[in-house]
Design an enzyme around this catalytic site. Structure first.
Site, PDB file in Angstrom:
ATOM      1  N   ARG A  46       5.443 -30.119 -13.023  1.00  0.00           N
ATOM      2  CA  ARG A  46       6.465 -29.467 -13.864  1.00  0.00           C
ATOM      3  C   ARG A  46       6.833 -30.405 -15.004  1.00  0.00           C
ATOM      4  O   ARG A  46       7.042 -29.976 -16.140  1.00  0.00           O
ATOM      5  CB  ARG A  46       7.715 -29.085 -13.059  1.00  0.00           C
ATOM      6  CG  ARG A  46       8.823 -28.599 -13.980  1.00  0.00           C
ATOM      7  CD  ARG A  46       9.971 -27.841 -13.322  1.00  0.00           C
ATOM      8  NE  ARG A  46      10.278 -28.211 -11.972  1.00  0.00           N
ATOM      9  CZ  ARG A  46      10.936 -29.334 -11.609  1.00  0.00           C
ATOM     10  NH1 ARG A  46      11.352 -30.194 -12.530  1.00  0.00           N
ATOM     11  NH2 ARG A  46      11.154 -29.592 -10.343  1.00  0.00           N
ATOM     12  N   TYR A  98      11.010 -10.217 -33.896  1.00  0.00           N
ATOM     13  CA  TYR A  98      10.317  -9.737 -32.708  1.00  0.00           C
ATOM     14  C   TYR A  98      11.335  -9.085 -31.750  1.00  0.00           C
ATOM     15  O   TYR A  98      12.423  -9.649 -31.514  1.00  0.00           O
ATOM     16  CB  TYR A  98       9.631 -10.925 -32.023  1.00  0.00           C
ATOM     17  CG  TYR A  98       8.878 -10.552 -30.786  1.00  0.00           C
ATOM     18  CD1 TYR A  98       7.701  -9.819 -30.853  1.00  0.00           C
ATOM     19  CD2 TYR A  98       9.353 -10.914 -29.532  1.00  0.00           C
ATOM     20  CE1 TYR A  98       7.019  -9.460 -29.706  1.00  0.00           C
ATOM     21  CE2 TYR A  98       8.672 -10.570 -28.380  1.00  0.00           C
ATOM     22  CZ  TYR A  98       7.502  -9.836 -28.482  1.00  0.00           C
ATOM     23  OH  TYR A  98       6.823  -9.481 -27.345  1.00  0.00           O
ATOM     24  N   ASP A 173       9.641 -19.146 -36.245  1.00  0.00           N
ATOM     25  CA  ASP A 173       8.654 -18.542 -35.344  1.00  0.00           C
ATOM     26  C   ASP A 173       7.381 -18.353 -36.175  1.00  0.00           C
ATOM     27  O   ASP A 173       7.314 -17.479 -37.042  1.00  0.00           O
ATOM     28  CB  ASP A 173       9.187 -17.204 -34.817  1.00  0.00           C
ATOM     29  CG  ASP A 173       8.219 -16.517 -33.860  1.00  0.00           C
ATOM     30  OD1 ASP A 173       7.001 -16.759 -33.974  1.00  0.00           O
ATOM     31  OD2 ASP A 173       8.677 -15.725 -33.022  1.00  0.00           O
ATOM     32  N   LYS A 198      -0.920 -15.032 -29.043  1.00  0.00           N
ATOM     33  CA  LYS A 198      -1.429 -14.305 -30.208  1.00  0.00           C
ATOM     34  C   LYS A 198      -2.586 -15.098 -30.839  1.00  0.00           C
ATOM     35  O   LYS A 198      -3.576 -15.335 -30.191  1.00  0.00           O
ATOM     36  CB  LYS A 198      -0.284 -14.040 -31.176  1.00  0.00           C
ATOM     37  CG  LYS A 198       1.013 -13.553 -30.489  1.00  0.00           C
ATOM     38  CD  LYS A 198       0.880 -12.204 -29.828  1.00  0.00           C
ATOM     39  CE  LYS A 198       2.056 -11.842 -28.930  1.00  0.00           C
ATOM     40  NZ  LYS A 198       3.370 -11.793 -29.554  1.00  0.00           N
TER      41      LYS A 198
HETATM   42  C1  PLP Z   1       4.666 -11.908 -29.113  1.00  0.00           C
HETATM   43  C2  PLP Z   1       5.700 -12.590 -29.895  1.00  0.00           C
HETATM   44  C3  PLP Z   1       6.718 -13.298 -29.277  1.00  0.00           C
HETATM   45  C4  PLP Z   1       6.858 -13.374 -27.762  1.00  0.00           C
HETATM   46  O1  PLP Z   1       5.795 -14.025 -27.176  1.00  0.00           O
HETATM   47  P1  PLP Z   1       5.263 -13.741 -25.676  1.00  0.00           P
HETATM   48  O2  PLP Z   1       4.159 -14.717 -25.543  1.00  0.00           O
HETATM   49  O3  PLP Z   1       4.837 -12.325 -25.635  1.00  0.00           O
HETATM   50  O4  PLP Z   1       6.404 -13.992 -24.765  1.00  0.00           O
HETATM   51  C5  PLP Z   1       7.633 -13.948 -30.079  1.00  0.00           C
HETATM   52  N1  PLP Z   1       7.566 -13.895 -31.425  1.00  0.00           N
HETATM   53  C6  PLP Z   1       6.606 -13.198 -32.053  1.00  0.00           C
HETATM   54  C7  PLP Z   1       6.569 -13.162 -33.542  1.00  0.00           C
HETATM   55  C8  PLP Z   1       5.645 -12.515 -31.311  1.00  0.00           C
HETATM   56  O5  PLP Z   1       4.702 -11.810 -31.945  1.00  0.00           O
END
Ligand code: PLP
Length: 381
Positions: A46, A98, A173, A198
């Site tokens: 962890r 998001y 982000d 992504k």
């Molecule tokens: C998908 C996404 C998230 C969340 O990510 P997860 O891996 O699905 O928890 C946050 N911000 C953006 C811009 C995203 O496209």
């Protein structure tokens, strides 16, 4: 070293004892100590794991930060960052963010006394006006999801620096562009967040999240939260992420080439009334995008001229898959109003333009002629 080279070197020869080119998957929970008072640097997975360390160091290098942290999902990464703040603190955040980010703030962190103002961060003036004495962070998505609005990271960082006595963090982000196309820390931001599910992993086969920060004290705090709360990324998924990152540059170049062609084709389509893609000449944020990023990415949204059409398109597509998520090699199409942004109240959604005629496309790396032909047949009335 250029970014494409750094990308290929993700996790390269991290196991010095064997010289393994690919970082091994250290599938272990715990580590033997050589003797009392001596450690290998690892004690429990962890806290630290060598496979995770490889991916964390890779992201820190790509984002030009001090340290990186890998989490079980993008939402776990965002949650860890939000835990930096205390009851009474105020945040400013991109209004068409998001859906999951909106949900965790609106439904969970308000319970712990955080408040947030959602503004159009492509309008720097709105960010300035939303500042309060208790403001501790400005959270940006740029380009936004799904309307592809561009926030000026440098200008907003300047506002945060001027603002007042307490430091205001600028958090970006960076999921939509990845460090290949945009590096917010070099523009003055304090923290970068990714959903690694992504573009970073890139194959729609792993859910993961990352945080990178520049300031050592901030890194220490994030590391503390990661270890204390424990939503870490397991070694197998760290390895998949490392493997994905190696082709990030070449994938993104193809995503972008295809997205540009699809966006231009859509603007000519009689049933399409609007296309949101920052690479289009008339995109309102194009000048800022050109100044702060080296490309436009593979995401676009478009509006069709009849609310009957989205359901038809989602039913008829064959090359494109009707699925949530984005950033993988496969083209995905989704319907934000019902799918990704369902947790945003209808009134806000409508004001933002996330209507029942809006479709979002994550343009994959297939032959672009196949993508366009598929959209053509799906849109035919
Ligand atoms: C998908 C996404 C998230 C969340 O990510 P997860 O891996 O699905 O928890 C946050 N911000 C953006 C811009 C995203 O496209």
């Amino acid at each position: 070293m250029k970014i494409s080279t750094k990308i290929v070197r993700a996790g390269l020869v991290t196991d010095k004892s064997t010289g393994a080119i690919s970082t091994p998957i250290y599938q272990t929970a715990t580590f033997r100590h050589p003797e009392l008072g001596r450690s290998t640097g690892y004690d429990y997975s962890r806290s630290q794991n060598p496979t995770r360390k490889a991916v964390e160091e890779t992201l820190a290098a790509l984002e030009e930060g001090q340290a990186g942290f890998a989490f079980a999902s993008g939402m776990a990464a965002i949650t860890a960052v939000l835990m930096l703040y205390r009851p009474g603190d105020h945040l400013i955040i991109t209004e068409d963010c998001y859906g999951g980010t909106y949900r965790v703030l609106d439904k969970l962190f308000t319970q712990f006394g955080l408040s947030a103002t959602f503004v159009d961060t492509s309008d720097t003036q709105q960010v300035r006006q939303a500042l309060q004495p208790a403001t501790k962070a400005i959270i940006l998505e740029t380009p936004t999801n799904p309307l592809m609005k561009i926030a000026d990271i440098k200008a907003i960082t300047a506002i945060a620096r001027e603002a007042g006595a307490q430091p205001i963090h600028v958090i970006v982000d960076n999921t939509f562009l990845s460090p290949y196309l945009q590096r917010p820390l070099t523009l003055g931001a304090d923290i970068v967040i990714h959903s690694g599910s992504k573009y970073l992993s890139g194959h729609n086969d792993v859910v993961c999240g990352l945080v990178v920060a520049g300031d050592p004290l901030l890194c220490e705090k994030i590391g503390f939260i990661q270890n204390a709360t424990g939503s870490i990324l397991g070694p197998q998924d760290c390895w998949l992420l490392l493997r994905g990152i190696k082709t990030l540059a070449i994938r993104l170049r193809q995503h972008e080439k295809n997205a540009q062609a699809v966006a231009e084709w859509l603007t000519q389509h009689p049933s399409v009334t609007k296309v949101y893609y920052p690479g289009l000449k008339d995109h309102p944020g194009k000048a800022i995008q050109d100044a702060q990023a080296t490309g436009y990415g593979g995401m676009l949204s478009f509006v069709v001229d009849h609310p009957r059409l989205p359901a038809q398109v989602l039913r008829k597509v064959k090359v494109l898959q009707f699925a949530e998520s984005l950033g993988g090699v496969e083209s995905l199409i989704t319907f934000p109003a019902i799918q990704t942004h369902a947790d945003i109240p209808v009134t806000i959604r409508e004001r933002l333009g996330i209507s029942d005629c809006l479709l979002r496309l994550s343009v994959g790396i297939e032959d672009v002629e196949d993508i366009i032909a598929d959209l053509a047949q799906a849109l035919e009335q």
